[in-house]
Design a protein around this motif. Structure first.
Motif, short mmCIF file in Angstrom:
data_model
loop_
_atom_site.label_atom_id
_atom_site.label_comp_id
_atom_site.label_asym_id
_atom_site.label_seq_id
_atom_site.Cartn_x
_atom_site.Cartn_y
_atom_site.Cartn_z
N ASP A 90 0.79 -1.23 0.00
CA ASP A 90 0.00 0.00 0.00
C ASP A 90 0.82 1.28 0.00
N LEU A 91 2.08 1.18 0.40
CA LEU A 91 2.91 2.38 0.51
C LEU A 91 4.35 2.02 0.17
N HIS A 132 -1.09 4.66 -8.48
CA HIS A 132 -1.42 5.59 -7.38
C HIS A 132 -2.88 5.52 -6.95
N GLY A 136 0.45 4.58 -2.24
CA GLY A 136 1.12 5.85 -1.98
C GLY A 136 2.60 5.70 -2.23
N ARG A 163 -2.52 10.52 -2.75
CA ARG A 163 -1.79 9.52 -3.56
C ARG A 163 -1.46 10.09 -4.95
#
Length: 167
Positions: A90-91, A132, A136, A163
């Motif tokens: 997720d990141l 995105h 992120g 994002r």
């Protein structure tokens, strides 16, 4: 998380861990976070493959890039993740090697310049930017505090607008 510049990193990663995030890291970043007492996991646990060639190959793996690039709204992408036992990412937090600063030094050797060419970092940054809608991407320590604050405020997520801006 894989960063050359480790300013403010332990506060950022520690904040993510406090909120229940699993943090995976590489090489020197992993050692810095472990040294700061942050519960971080080696990228090798995610890939089931060791870092090799003196760290040249560590994130260039389908478990990393599949987790970054999978479109969450695509049933086919999510089925592919499940079939390969790949977890969504997720990141992505990457601060690249200081190539321009390194090659600007009058005493730099060709070998030193070549070792400052980052391969996996730009690939992860571009993959996160491409996806995105779900992922992120953080590329500078100045982004840590606002990103962490938004994640705290928004029940563990970043807004679509953030994002997009980060991408």
């Amino acid at each position: 998380i894989s960063v050359y510049d480790k300013r403010d990193l332990s506060d950022f990663a520690g904040g993510l861990v406090e909120m229940g995030w699993e943090v995976y890291s590489t090489g020197g970043t992993l050692r810095a976070l472990e040294g700061a007492g942050i519960a971080v996991r080696s990228i090798s646990l995610l890939t089931s493959f060791p870092e090799i060639m003196e760290g040249r190959v560590k994130t260039l793996h389908p478990a990393v890039h599949g987790g970054i690039l999978a479109r969450r709204q695509s049933p086919a992408h999510m089925a592919a993740l499940a079939a390969q036992q790949i977890r969504p990412i997720d990141l992505v937090v990457v601060a690249l090697y200081p190539f321009e600063k390194t090659v600007a030094r009058p005493d730099v050797t060709l070998a030193e310049a070549v070792e400052n060419i980052d391969i996996g970092g730009p690939s992860m940054i571009r993959g996160a930017a491409k996806n995105h809608e779900s992922v992120g991407v953080v590329t500078d320590p100045s982004q840590y505090a606002p990103v962490l604050e938004e994640i705290r405020r928004n029940d563990g997520t970043l807004s679509a607008e953030t994002r997009y801006r980060l991408a």
